[in-house]
Design an enzyme around this catalytic site. Structure first.
Site, PDB file in Angstrom:
ATOM      1  N   HIS A 148      -7.025 -29.560  -1.723  1.00 40.60           N
ATOM      2  CA  HIS A 148      -5.700 -29.143  -1.247  1.00 40.60           C
ATOM      3  C   HIS A 148      -5.556 -27.648  -1.532  1.00 40.60           C
ATOM      4  O   HIS A 148      -6.140 -27.141  -2.501  1.00 40.60           O
ATOM      5  CB  HIS A 148      -4.665 -29.943  -2.048  1.00 40.60           C
ATOM      6  CG  HIS A 148      -3.250 -29.776  -1.617  1.00 40.60           C
ATOM      7  ND1 HIS A 148      -2.486 -28.686  -1.956  1.00 40.60           N
ATOM      8  CD2 HIS A 148      -2.450 -30.575  -0.873  1.00 40.60           C
ATOM      9  CE1 HIS A 148      -1.272 -28.832  -1.454  1.00 40.60           C
ATOM     10  NE2 HIS A 148      -1.225 -29.970  -0.796  1.00 40.60           N
TER      11      HIS A 148
ATOM     12  N   ASP B 238      -7.390 -32.063 -10.332  1.00 43.21           N
ATOM     13  CA  ASP B 238      -6.155 -32.178  -9.556  1.00 43.21           C
ATOM     14  C   ASP B 238      -5.903 -33.671  -9.390  1.00 43.21           C
ATOM     15  O   ASP B 238      -6.530 -34.333  -8.554  1.00 43.21           O
ATOM     16  CB  ASP B 238      -6.319 -31.468  -8.210  1.00 43.21           C
ATOM     17  CG  ASP B 238      -5.101 -31.658  -7.322  1.00 43.21           C
ATOM     18  OD1 ASP B 238      -4.179 -32.402  -7.714  1.00 43.21           O
ATOM     19  OD2 ASP B 238      -5.084 -31.066  -6.225  1.00 43.21           O
TER      20      ASP B 238
ATOM     21  N   GLN C 290      -3.042 -36.938  -6.493  1.00 43.05           N
ATOM     22  CA  GLN C 290      -3.152 -38.141  -5.655  1.00 43.05           C
ATOM     23  C   GLN C 290      -3.802 -39.316  -6.386  1.00 43.05           C
ATOM     24  O   GLN C 290      -4.029 -40.355  -5.776  1.00 43.05           O
ATOM     25  CB  GLN C 290      -3.980 -37.834  -4.389  1.00 43.05           C
ATOM     26  CG  GLN C 290      -3.349 -36.837  -3.448  1.00 43.05           C
ATOM     27  CD  GLN C 290      -2.115 -37.372  -2.721  1.00 43.05           C
ATOM     28  OE1 GLN C 290      -1.776 -38.552  -2.801  1.00 43.05           O
ATOM     29  NE2 GLN C 290      -1.436 -36.492  -2.023  1.00 43.05           N
TER      30      GLN C 290
ATOM     31  N   LYS D  46       5.294 -37.673  -6.305  1.00 43.26           N
ATOM     32  CA  LYS D  46       4.336 -38.528  -5.582  1.00 43.26           C
ATOM     33  C   LYS D  46       4.165 -39.875  -6.274  1.00 43.26           C
ATOM     34  O   LYS D  46       3.458 -40.745  -5.783  1.00 43.26           O
ATOM     35  CB  LYS D  46       2.972 -37.829  -5.492  1.00 43.26           C
ATOM     36  CG  LYS D  46       2.977 -36.613  -4.581  1.00 43.26           C
ATOM     37  CD  LYS D  46       1.589 -36.049  -4.463  1.00 43.26           C
ATOM     38  CE  LYS D  46       1.586 -34.630  -3.949  1.00 43.26           C
ATOM     39  NZ  LYS D  46       1.768 -34.539  -2.498  1.00 43.26           N
TER      40      LYS D  46
ATOM     41  N   CYS E 108      -2.451 -29.304   4.299  1.00 44.63           N
ATOM     42  CA  CYS E 108      -2.690 -28.280   3.266  1.00 44.63           C
ATOM     43  C   CYS E 108      -4.142 -28.274   2.835  1.00 44.63           C
ATOM     44  O   CYS E 108      -4.444 -28.099   1.643  1.00 44.63           O
ATOM     45  CB  CYS E 108      -1.779 -28.481   2.054  1.00 44.63           C
ATOM     46  SG  CYS E 108      -0.053 -28.275   2.442  1.00 44.63           S
TER      47      CYS E 108
HETATM   48  N1  PMP Z   1      -3.063 -31.595  -4.795  1.00 47.04           N
HETATM   49  C1  PMP Z   1      -3.097 -32.600  -3.929  1.00 47.04           C
HETATM   50  C2  PMP Z   1      -4.371 -33.368  -3.763  1.00 47.04           C
HETATM   51  C3  PMP Z   1      -1.971 -32.908  -3.184  1.00 47.04           C
HETATM   52  O1  PMP Z   1      -2.008 -33.910  -2.306  1.00 47.04           O
HETATM   53  C4  PMP Z   1      -0.800 -32.169  -3.372  1.00 47.04           C
HETATM   54  C5  PMP Z   1       0.464 -32.458  -2.585  1.00 47.04           C
HETATM   55  N2  PMP Z   1       0.290 -32.706  -1.236  1.00 47.04           N
HETATM   56  C6  PMP Z   1      -0.823 -31.124  -4.295  1.00 47.04           C
HETATM   57  C7  PMP Z   1      -1.961 -30.874  -5.006  1.00 47.04           C
HETATM   58  C8  PMP Z   1       0.368 -30.275  -4.553  1.00 47.04           C
HETATM   59  O2  PMP Z   1       1.418 -31.027  -5.008  1.00 47.04           O
HETATM   60  P1  PMP Z   1       2.867 -30.356  -5.133  1.00 47.04           P
HETATM   61  O3  PMP Z   1       3.222 -29.903  -3.751  1.00 47.04           O
HETATM   62  O4  PMP Z   1       3.717 -31.444  -5.633  1.00 47.04           O
HETATM   63  O5  PMP Z   1       2.713 -29.238  -6.081  1.00 47.04           O
END
Ligand code: PMP
Length: 423
Positions: free
Chosen positions: A136, A213, A216, A239, A379
């Protein structure tokens, strides 16, 4: 004498998505389509159960004052609830101590905190940083910034055609002695579950720290940061059924103790004079200013809800829905599924490309049926490019989904095809 029987190990109670929907007020809201909501976008942000919403309202209504500083009952009450959220999260992710859990706004901020505080004090020009092609943007852009500011080099571990990390490529890059490997646990765009324990032990053998990270993974499968052997982990509350505006960085205590603060000001200090400042202990050293007080309590309620379901059961539920959806989508002409086919290494996220229909058009047609999916680059633009796509459609499952949602998704895609291509 009869031998005592071992107590039977209780199998995790299976999750009934339709029944759980009663806990989530979002399903009471009428949709434009007049159909019940099929919410297939939890990877972006999950819906909230009533227990979390009630905890938030109660925290704001009856237990609210600023935390840590007040020498009066209401502040002590708010502080206990704020710190109670931290303790629940500590247990939930297998952290050794609540001191290792820093509240931040979200996973993005957690990763930025590490890039800023650890990165700027540990990297020298020419040092190597590793990320991967499946990250991401939250786990890419902070490292690009850090590399450009410190003169470090940033490289990306390759991925295979079926969306797994290429472990040979990882080994080859680790052999060059990177300082840090930043890797996702579960890909938000491909659904791939990476073999983190194996990756962490390879990285440590090569002398690299590992940032996970876990945005997810923590919401969807049992995660034990100590057992995985990583050094940092980032997650977002929103999430995992919790409020937005709160997330966490977990890191080993000695790393946090050695890192300089990220943001500075009130709360993160123990003593300030006009000449200088002594910083507070971890985790407060990293929590400058008034934090997300009620949200920490709300996150604690989300942890309680997930713990009540059992994370093994959550994972089993999503695995089952994934397997059904993967098979059913495979029967649609012109539909290309991304990520690994093996349900053991694929979380509850399926992205796909549909020949002749742009993801935004497909998402719009599905929305007209009450089916909420995500369309776009998720993203993860470098990842999309790896598969020659500008965008894809993504369906993601959580505890309130069931087979009915899968059937509606498949029927909705077929209806869209009939409309667009006359299939
Ligand atoms: N890492 C991953 C794998 C994600 O899916 C996301 C959110 N889509 C993020 C980081 C970032 O999360 P946040 O927007 O809550 O900071």
């Amino acid at each position: 004498m009869a031998l005592p029987h071992a107590a039977p190990v209780a199998a995790p109670r299976a999750i009934d998505g339709a029944r759980l929907r009663a806990d989530f007020p979002a399903f009471e809201r009428p949709t434009r389509s007049g159909r019940p909501l099929a919410f297939l976008d939890s990877a972006a942000s999950s819906l909230k159960p009533r227990s979390v919403i009630d905890t938030l309202a109660d925290a704001y209504g009856h237990h609210y004052a600023n935390v840590h500083r007040g020498i009066y009952e209401l502040s002590e009450d708010a502080t206990a609830r704020y710190e109670g959220g931290r303790r629940r999260l500590t247990r939930f992710i297998g952290a050794g101590s609540w001191r290792e859990v820093v509240f931040v706004r979200n996973a993005t901020e957690a990763i930025n905190l590490v890039a800023f505080s650890w990165g700027r004090s540990n990297l020298r020009p020419g040092d190597l940083l590793l990320s991967t092609q499946m990250e991401h943007h939250a786990n890419l852009v902070p490292w690009q910034q850090l590399a450009s500011e410190t003169g470090a080099t940033l490289e990306y571990v390759a991925i295979t055609d079926d969306g797994r990390l290429d472990l040979d490529d990882l080994r080859a890059r680790l052999a060059r002695g990177p300082k840090l490997l930043a890797v996702g646990h579960v890909s938000n765009a491909l659904g791939t579950i990476n073999p983190v324990a194996e990756i962490a032990s390879l990285a440590h053998a090569a002398g690299a720290l590992v940032l996970l990270d876990a945005a997810q993974s923590v919401p969807h499968l049992p995660v034990d940061v100590a057992a995985l052997g990583v050094d940092f982990a980032a997650l977002s509350g929103h999430k995992m059924l919790g409020p937005s505006g709160i997330g966490a960085l977990w890191a080993r205590r000695e790393l946090l103790d050695a890192m300089p603060p990220f943001l500075t000001g009130g709360s993160m200090i123990s003593r300030v004079t006009l000449q200088g400042t002594e910083f507070n202990e971890t985790p407060w050293k990293f929590e400058a200013g008034t934090p997300a007080i009620a949200e920490a309590a709300g996150l604690g309620a989300a942890v309680d809800y997930l713990t009540g379901l059992g994370m093994d059961a959550v994972r089993a539920h999503e695995r089952e829905l994934f397997a059904a959806a993967w098979d059913a989508l495979g029967g649609i002409d012109g539909l290309r599924r991304l990520g690994p086919s093996d349900p053991d290494v694929h979380g509850g996220v399926i992205s796909f490309d549909l020949e002749g229909i742009h993801p935004h058009d497909l998402a719009t047609l599905l929305d007209a049926e009450g089916i909420a999916v995500r369309a776009g680059h998720h993203c993860a633009q470098p990842l999309m490019m790896r598969y020659d796509l500008a965008a894809a459609t993504r369906a993601s499952f959580y505890v309130y989904n069931d087979h009915d949602d899968v059937e509606r998704l498949v029927a909705g895609i077929r209806a869209a095809q009939r409309r667009f291509n006359g299939h």
